[in-house]
Scaffold this active site. Structure first.
Site, PDB file in Angstrom:
ATOM      1  N   LYS A 123       0.838  -1.212   0.000  1.00 60.57           N
ATOM      2  CA  LYS A 123       0.000   0.000   0.000  1.00 60.57           C
ATOM      3  C   LYS A 123       0.870   1.258   0.000  1.00 60.57           C
ATOM      4  O   LYS A 123       0.656   2.165  -0.798  1.00 60.57           O
ATOM      5  CB  LYS A 123      -0.926   0.016   1.234  1.00 60.57           C
ATOM      6  CG  LYS A 123      -1.889  -1.145   1.315  1.00 60.57           C
ATOM      7  CD  LYS A 123      -2.806  -1.040   2.521  1.00 60.57           C
ATOM      8  CE  LYS A 123      -2.105  -1.118   3.855  1.00 60.57           C
ATOM      9  NZ  LYS A 123      -1.430  -2.413   4.116  1.00 60.57           N
TER      10      LYS A 123
ATOM     11  N   ARG B 115      -9.396   0.494   8.688  1.00 65.67           N
ATOM     12  CA  ARG B 115      -8.938  -0.877   8.931  1.00 65.67           C
ATOM     13  C   ARG B 115      -9.958  -1.681   9.718  1.00 65.67           C
ATOM     14  O   ARG B 115      -9.717  -2.851  10.020  1.00 65.67           O
ATOM     15  CB  ARG B 115      -7.635  -0.843   9.721  1.00 65.67           C
ATOM     16  CG  ARG B 115      -6.385  -1.098   8.888  1.00 65.67           C
ATOM     17  CD  ARG B 115      -5.196  -0.771   9.759  1.00 65.67           C
ATOM     18  NE  ARG B 115      -4.011  -1.467   9.428  1.00 65.67           N
ATOM     19  CZ  ARG B 115      -2.921  -0.875   8.938  1.00 65.67           C
ATOM     20  NH1 ARG B 115      -2.938   0.397   8.629  1.00 65.67           N
ATOM     21  NH2 ARG B 115      -1.836  -1.569   8.742  1.00 65.67           N
TER      22      ARG B 115
ATOM     23  N   ARG C  56      12.047  -5.105   4.543  1.00 63.87           N
ATOM     24  CA  ARG C  56      11.505  -3.732   4.478  1.00 63.87           C
ATOM     25  C   ARG C  56      12.399  -2.769   5.256  1.00 63.87           C
ATOM     26  O   ARG C  56      12.834  -3.047   6.364  1.00 63.87           O
ATOM     27  CB  ARG C  56      10.087  -3.690   5.063  1.00 63.87           C
ATOM     28  CG  ARG C  56       9.570  -2.266   5.177  1.00 63.87           C
ATOM     29  CD  ARG C  56       8.091  -2.138   5.083  1.00 63.87           C
ATOM     30  NE  ARG C  56       7.374  -2.651   6.222  1.00 63.87           N
ATOM     31  CZ  ARG C  56       6.056  -2.570   6.351  1.00 63.87           C
ATOM     32  NH1 ARG C  56       5.323  -1.991   5.420  1.00 63.87           N
ATOM     33  NH2 ARG C  56       5.466  -3.078   7.408  1.00 63.87           N
TER      34      ARG C  56
ATOM     35  N   ARG D 186      11.524  -1.378  10.907  1.00 65.18           N
ATOM     36  CA  ARG D 186      10.412  -1.157  11.840  1.00 65.18           C
ATOM     37  C   ARG D 186      10.392  -2.245  12.894  1.00 65.18           C
ATOM     38  O   ARG D 186      10.525  -3.426  12.590  1.00 65.18           O
ATOM     39  CB  ARG D 186       9.085  -1.159  11.065  1.00 65.18           C
ATOM     40  CG  ARG D 186       8.714   0.204  10.539  1.00 65.18           C
ATOM     41  CD  ARG D 186       7.551   0.181   9.611  1.00 65.18           C
ATOM     42  NE  ARG D 186       6.368  -0.499  10.133  1.00 65.18           N
ATOM     43  CZ  ARG D 186       5.190  -0.495   9.536  1.00 65.18           C
ATOM     44  NH1 ARG D 186       5.032   0.173   8.397  1.00 65.18           N
ATOM     45  NH2 ARG D 186       4.173  -1.129  10.046  1.00 65.18           N
TER      46      ARG D 186
ATOM     47  N   ARG E 252      -0.051  -9.376  13.139  1.00 64.47           N
ATOM     48  CA  ARG E 252      -0.695  -8.338  12.315  1.00 64.47           C
ATOM     49  C   ARG E 252      -1.526  -8.952  11.194  1.00 64.47           C
ATOM     50  O   ARG E 252      -2.582  -8.429  10.847  1.00 64.47           O
ATOM     51  CB  ARG E 252       0.369  -7.383  11.750  1.00 64.47           C
ATOM     52  CG  ARG E 252       0.974  -6.499  12.852  1.00 64.47           C
ATOM     53  CD  ARG E 252       2.272  -5.857  12.429  1.00 64.47           C
ATOM     54  NE  ARG E 252       2.099  -4.980  11.290  1.00 64.47           N
ATOM     55  CZ  ARG E 252       3.091  -4.627  10.474  1.00 64.47           C
ATOM     56  NH1 ARG E 252       4.305  -5.080  10.654  1.00 64.47           N
ATOM     57  NH2 ARG E 252       2.845  -3.813   9.481  1.00 64.47           N
TER      58      ARG E 252
HETATM   59  P1  ADP Z   1       2.191  -1.852   3.196  1.00 66.78           P
HETATM   60  O1  ADP Z   1       2.240  -0.351   3.106  1.00 66.78           O
HETATM   61  O2  ADP Z   1       0.982  -2.440   2.512  1.00 66.78           O
HETATM   62  O3  ADP Z   1       2.401  -2.378   4.587  1.00 66.78           O
HETATM   63  P2  ADP Z   1       4.754  -1.701   1.828  1.00 66.78           P
HETATM   64  O4  ADP Z   1       4.470  -0.807   0.657  1.00 66.78           O
HETATM   65  O5  ADP Z   1       5.539  -1.118   2.946  1.00 66.78           O
HETATM   66  O6  ADP Z   1       3.417  -2.414   2.360  1.00 66.78           O
HETATM   67  O7  ADP Z   1       5.496  -3.008   1.238  1.00 66.78           O
HETATM   68  C1  ADP Z   1       6.022  -3.995   2.133  1.00 66.78           C
HETATM   69  C2  ADP Z   1       7.439  -4.387   1.687  1.00 66.78           C
HETATM   70  O8  ADP Z   1       7.344  -5.114   0.452  1.00 66.78           O
HETATM   71  C3  ADP Z   1       8.342  -3.194   1.421  1.00 66.78           C
HETATM   72  O9  ADP Z   1       9.659  -3.523   1.822  1.00 66.78           O
HETATM   73  C4  ADP Z   1       8.232  -2.993  -0.085  1.00 66.78           C
HETATM   74  O10 ADP Z   1       9.408  -2.383  -0.637  1.00 66.78           O
HETATM   75  C5  ADP Z   1       8.060  -4.427  -0.587  1.00 66.78           C
HETATM   76  N1  ADP Z   1       7.201  -4.531  -1.777  1.00 66.78           N
HETATM   77  C6  ADP Z   1       6.112  -3.795  -2.081  1.00 66.78           C
HETATM   78  N2  ADP Z   1       5.575  -4.172  -3.255  1.00 66.78           N
HETATM   79  C7  ADP Z   1       6.351  -5.194  -3.695  1.00 66.78           C
HETATM   80  C8  ADP Z   1       6.339  -6.032  -4.865  1.00 66.78           C
HETATM   81  N3  ADP Z   1       5.417  -5.907  -5.813  1.00 66.78           N
HETATM   82  N4  ADP Z   1       7.293  -6.984  -4.970  1.00 66.78           N
HETATM   83  C9  ADP Z   1       8.243  -7.126  -4.016  1.00 66.78           C
HETATM   84  N5  ADP Z   1       8.313  -6.386  -2.907  1.00 66.78           N
HETATM   85  C10 ADP Z   1       7.398  -5.423  -2.748  1.00 66.78           C
HETATM   86  P1  AMP Z   2       1.132   0.452   8.848  1.00 68.25           P
HETATM   87  O1  AMP Z   2       2.283   1.402   8.744  1.00 68.25           O
HETATM   88  O2  AMP Z   2      -0.014   0.825   7.964  1.00 68.25           O
HETATM   89  O3  AMP Z   2       1.564  -0.996   8.669  1.00 68.25           O
HETATM   90  O4  AMP Z   2       0.570   0.572  10.338  1.00 68.25           O
HETATM   91  C1  AMP Z   2       1.409   0.251  11.441  1.00 68.25           C
HETATM   92  C2  AMP Z   2       0.588   0.063  12.702  1.00 68.25           C
HETATM   93  O5  AMP Z   2      -0.089   1.295  13.042  1.00 68.25           O
HETATM   94  C3  AMP Z   2      -0.534  -0.980  12.623  1.00 68.25           C
HETATM   95  O6  AMP Z   2      -0.064  -2.304  12.856  1.00 68.25           O
HETATM   96  C4  AMP Z   2      -1.476  -0.488  13.729  1.00 68.25           C
HETATM   97  O7  AMP Z   2      -0.992  -0.813  15.021  1.00 68.25           O
HETATM   98  C5  AMP Z   2      -1.385   1.030  13.568  1.00 68.25           C
HETATM   99  N1  AMP Z   2      -2.403   1.526  12.608  1.00 68.25           N
HETATM  100  C6  AMP Z   2      -2.191   2.071  11.388  1.00 68.25           C
HETATM  101  N2  AMP Z   2      -3.342   2.407  10.797  1.00 68.25           N
HETATM  102  C7  AMP Z   2      -4.330   2.036  11.660  1.00 68.25           C
HETATM  103  C8  AMP Z   2      -5.750   2.083  11.629  1.00 68.25           C
HETATM  104  N3  AMP Z   2      -6.417   2.580  10.577  1.00 68.25           N
HETATM  105  N4  AMP Z   2      -6.436   1.616  12.705  1.00 68.25           N
HETATM  106  C9  AMP Z   2      -5.793   1.120  13.773  1.00 68.25           C
HETATM  107  N5  AMP Z   2      -4.453   1.028  13.859  1.00 68.25           N
HETATM  108  C10 AMP Z   2      -3.719   1.479  12.823  1.00 68.25           C
END
Ligand code: ADP
Ligand code: AMP
Length: 210
Positions: free
Chosen positions: A13, A88, A123, A156, A167
């Site tokens: 995302k 969420r 990541r 992270r 998660r």
């Molecule tokens: P989210 O925001 O949904 O938690 P991220 O955008 O942070 O996910 O992506 C999670 C990890 O996977 C990051 O390290 C990102 O660079 C990697 N990633 C995202 N899209 C892809 C893809 N299509 N193929 C491989 N790795 C990816």
């Molecule tokens: P993210 O960076 O989107 O993976 O979010 C990291 C963490 O922040 C999640 O695991 C939750 O603990 C908290 N968080 C982010 N967005 C929300 C949401 N919309 N509702 C509740 N918790 C959230």
């Protein structure tokens, strides 16, 4: 254009939001980034959120809803925005409806749990601007600093395998029902999230134009 990005943690995302927001010149609103910033600054909301985030749980609805309500009132949201990681839960989606927000498209990025487990160890994130990288699949230019703002990248705390498992469980229980919620409203589009980053971006942009 008002867009919601749905998907499991690690579905991509944040990575896709960074590209879509440039394309449409609208802000990326990541509740994860807002919460991490509040935790870093030790604000009352940040202090409240800490134990939930670090254990892989969701932050209580009322805390996140207030943060989003405040953010959407800012001037840069006038022409639209991408909500990355919000809503969420069903109560969060209902709160968004009650704010009078009309969402154009809800994009659900689909990635299987085992693929996500593999992604999370690589990541890397920028704690200053929130940009996301991957050591192998989306590396920063020098591998160490953020391409956008030069800050040293970090891992992270909630990306440890045990926390990612928690998660994912939370996602399936509390967030996945939103697919039905938006399917019933008629604005859900599903996109396969496995494959080259640019190909996924192209699929998302095509879905948004449709
Ligand atoms: P989210 O925001 O949904 O938690 P991220 O955008 O942070 O996910 O992506 C999670 C990890 O996977 C990051 O390290 C990102 O660079 C990697 N990633 C995202 N899209 C892809 C893809 N299509 N193929 C491989 N790795 C990816
Ligand atoms: P993210 O960076 O989107 O993976 O979010 C990291 C963490 O922040 C999640 O695991 C939750 O603990 C908290 N968080 C982010 N967005 C929300 C949401 N919309 N509702 C509740 N918790 C959230």
């Amino acid at each position: 254009m008002k867009i919601i990005l749905l998907g499991a943690p690690g579905a991509g995302k944040g990575t896709q939001a960074e590209k879509i927001c440039v394309h449409y010149n609208i802000p990326q609103i990541s509740t994860g980034n807002i919460i991490r910033e509040a935790m870093k600054n030790e604000t009352p909301a940040g202090l409240k959120a800490k134990e939930f985030v670090n254990s892989g749980a969701l932050v209580p609805d009322e805390v996140v809803i207030e943060m989003v309500n405040d953010r959407l009132k800012q001037d840069d949201c006038a022409n639209g925005y991408i909500l990355d990681g919000f809503p969420r839960t069903v109560p969060q989606a209902e709160a968004l409806d009650q704010m009078g927000v009309q969402i154009d498209k809800v994009l659900d990025i689909e990635v299987a749990d085992d693929v996500i487990m593999g992604r999370m160890t690589g990541r890397r994130v920028c704690s200053k601007c929130g940009a996301t990288y991957h050591t192998e699949f989306n590396p920063a230019k020098d591998g160490v600093h953020c391409d956008k703002c030069g800050t040293e990248l970090t891992i992270r705390k909630d990306d440890e395998p045990e926390t990612v498992k928690a998660r994912l469980q939370v996602y399936h229980e509390q967030t996945e029902p939103l697919k039905d919620y938006y399917q019933n409203k008629g604005n859900l589009v599903m996109v396969e999230g496995v494959g080259a980053l640019d190909e996924i971006t192209a699929k998302i942009l095509k879905a948004l134009e449709a």
